[in-house]
Design a protein around this motif. Structure first.
Motif, short mmCIF file in Angstrom:
data_model
loop_
_atom_site.label_atom_id
_atom_site.label_comp_id
_atom_site.label_asym_id
_atom_site.label_seq_id
_atom_site.Cartn_x
_atom_site.Cartn_y
_atom_site.Cartn_z
N ARG A 111 0.69 -1.28 0.40
CA ARG A 111 -0.15 0.03 -0.06
C ARG A 111 1.22 1.04 0.10
NH1 ARG A 111 0.95 3.63 4.36
NH2 ARG A 111 1.79 2.97 5.69
N ARG A 112 0.23 2.07 -1.24
CA ARG A 112 1.45 2.74 -0.99
C ARG A 112 2.99 2.80 -1.01
NH1 ARG A 112 -0.72 6.21 3.87
NH2 ARG A 112 -2.61 6.39 3.79
N THR A 143 -6.57 0.36 9.77
CA THR A 143 -6.20 0.96 8.59
C THR A 143 -7.38 1.20 7.99
OG1 THR A 143 -5.26 -1.89 9.01
CG2 THR A 143 -7.76 -1.34 7.14
N ASP A 147 -7.42 5.39 7.29
CA ASP A 147 -5.94 5.50 5.66
C ASP A 147 -4.63 4.71 6.14
OD1 ASP A 147 -5.75 5.78 3.24
OD2 ASP A 147 -5.18 7.88 4.07
N LYS A 171 -6.48 -2.60 -3.76
CA LYS A 171 -7.33 -1.82 -4.71
C LYS A 171 -8.35 -3.24 -5.68
CE LYS A 171 -8.45 1.96 -7.79
NZ LYS A 171 -8.00 2.83 -8.82
#
Length: 494
Positions: free
Chosen positions: A233-234, A344, A347, A442
């Motif tokens: 994530r990111r 979570t 964000d 996603k």
């Protein structure tokens, strides 16, 4: 030969290095900030020295203070761990100039690896395929926009001084590019005081697969197999596994040869990691070298049977590698979950504070590298990683099931954690089938599925609580009845 190692780090990685040094009979020196006075690495090291306030720039990033402790403690080597000064070539050079054995690559090699543009040029010269993009640094947003339109959107704007997923922006049009250019520039200047940006083609539905590389001071180089790091994530890795479900032996050997070429191209010594993107068509593209021991190294240790920290120390001592590529074999499957102190549903916001109680999983083929103990504190000043939970099994599914059991056993009171997220991921059919990609969260709506899993668990727990209450009530009634009967019998005897 190295006799005393100062560990220029904290937390679980400091403890990891201490563990191997103890096994080798090497003395250790810990450094700590105000925030870490009661940390485990301070207690476990042979000696410990205070180096400053909680803020990293006043402690773990303070090169001069750390060098002062190295010299006053009599340490003859320094292990940088990961993060902080681990990829700072100025610190590596400071050690070299003071005749301190830096357990890692040379300052020159680290400088080359850290400059993404120079490193990319070295890879192209060595015929290691790289991601299509700008031939050099872009001077401004207008030039970046021109290149983006030539290679086609989406593209990534990357600071050559970035790392660990920072200083990167995905943009899909000219407007986003102009905004992103300013953001990446600001992030880079804030982090290292300078900025230089390159443009790269964004490859959709890619996997992030890295190779552990190893090269001694005599020029002998090998790879220590791959790790699949696609679940992120990111651009921050969450779950890693080895071997990768899409790397067969032929591919492993082919890409492994590229890894050895990469190490030679930058004159790399010690352990490092060559990172690749694997496109959906099966092609591998080099992206960068991490010039340090990787966070996720334990799973590679589990399938290779090697102690990577020992290997680092041996190489720093000038010893040749004790094996050749043909001697190395993978055994079984290993998975790592990074246990982060994050919420979570906010964000992934950091969650910090006291940890009154903790239960750390254990058992056959379960490994947990952590700084946690009952009564410790998760600090807001440092990275959110609290533990690295790893499992091994002769098959992938056995390793996966063992991980789910270990996650169930892991209890951390006081802070939010990423544990529920990992349970949801490991139970999905997509994960079981190895259908991984860097946009896994996603693409498969994992956060929504996590929400449903939490609701289902609450309902299940509610039913269990109701059943327990009924059982307790019936038991209490029977005890009262038995007590009444017993009392009436006693009275009848009077």
């Amino acid at each position: 030969m190295i006799e005393k190692v100062l560990i220029a780090n904290r937390g679980e990685i400091a403890l990891r290095v201490i563990r191997t040094c103890k096994a080798l009979g090497i003395k250790t020196v810990a450094v700590y900030s105000d925030e870490d006075t009661n940390s485990l690495h301070v207690k476990k090291a042979t000696e410990s020295y205070h180096i400053g306030k909680a803020a990293p720039k006043e402690s773990y990033l303070n090169q001069e203070k750390i060098m002062e402790v190295i010299q006053s403690s009599g340490a003859d080597a320094v292990h940088p761990g990961y993060g902080f000064l681990s990829e700072n070539d100025d610190f590596a050079r400071l050690c070299e100039n003071n005749k301190i054995n830096f357990i890692g690559p040379s300052a020159d090699s680290m400088n080359l690896c850290g400059d993404k543009m120079e490193c990319k040029a070295a890879m192209l010269k060595a015929k290691v395929p790289t991601v299509p993009g700008s031939p050099g640094l872009v001077k401004d947003a207008a030039e970046a926009e021109k290149i983006a339109n030539e290679i086609g959107y989406p593209v990534l704007l990357k600071s050559v001084y970035g790392g660990g997923g920072r200083g990167i922006r995905l943009v899909t049009n000219d407007k986003e590019l102009r905004e992103g250019f300013e953001t990446v520039t600001s992030e880079s200047i804030a982090a290292v005081g300078k900025s230089a940006i390159i443009v790269e083609k964004f490859l959709e539905k890619t996997r992030h697969i890295e190779y552990q590389m190893c090269r001694d001071k005599h020029g002998n180089a090998v790879h220590l197999f791959e790790r699949e790091c696609s679940i992120q994530r990111r651009n921050q890795k969450l779950i890693e596994q080895t071997p990768s479900p899409v790397v067969d032996q032929k591919t492993r050997e082919r890409v492994g040869e590229l890894v050895v070429k990469a190490a030679e191209a930058v004159d790399y010594t010690n352990l490092g990691t060559a990172e690749f993107l694997r496109a959906d068509n099966g092609e591998f593209y080099f992206i960068e070298i991490n010039a340090r021991l990787q966070v996720e190294h334990p799973i590679s240790e589990m399938v290779s049977g090697l102690d990577f920290v020992k290997l680092q120390i041996d190489i720093a001592n000038g010893e040749p590698l004790p094996f050749k590529q043909k001697d190395l074999k993978m055994n079984g499957y290993a998975i790592e979950c990074r246990i982060n102190a994050e919420d979570t549903f906010l964000d992934f916001a950091p969650s910090t504070g006291p940890v009154p109680e903790v239960n750390i999983p254990s058992g056959p083929n379960v490994r947990c590298d952590t700084y946690l103990y009952s009564g410790c504190t998760v600090s807001p000043f440092y990275d959110s990683l609290m533990a690295k939970l790893c499992t091994w099994g002769p098959t992938f599914d056995e390793s996966r099931r063992r991980m789910l059991t270990a996650l169930d056993d892991f209890y951390i009171q006081g802070v939010e954690t990423s544990i529920p997220l990992y349970k949801t991921i490991l139970r999905t059919e997509e994960y079981k089938k190895g259908e991984l990609s860097t946009d896994f969260l996603k693409r498969y709506g994992i956060i929504d599925r996590l929400t449903e899993d939490i609701k289902a668990d609450k309902e299940k727990n509610k039913e269990a609580a109701l059943a327990a209450a009924i059982i307790h009530s019936e038991y209490f009634k029977s005890r009262v009845k038995d007590s009444t009967d017993a009392n009436s019998t006693w009275k009848s005897r009077l």
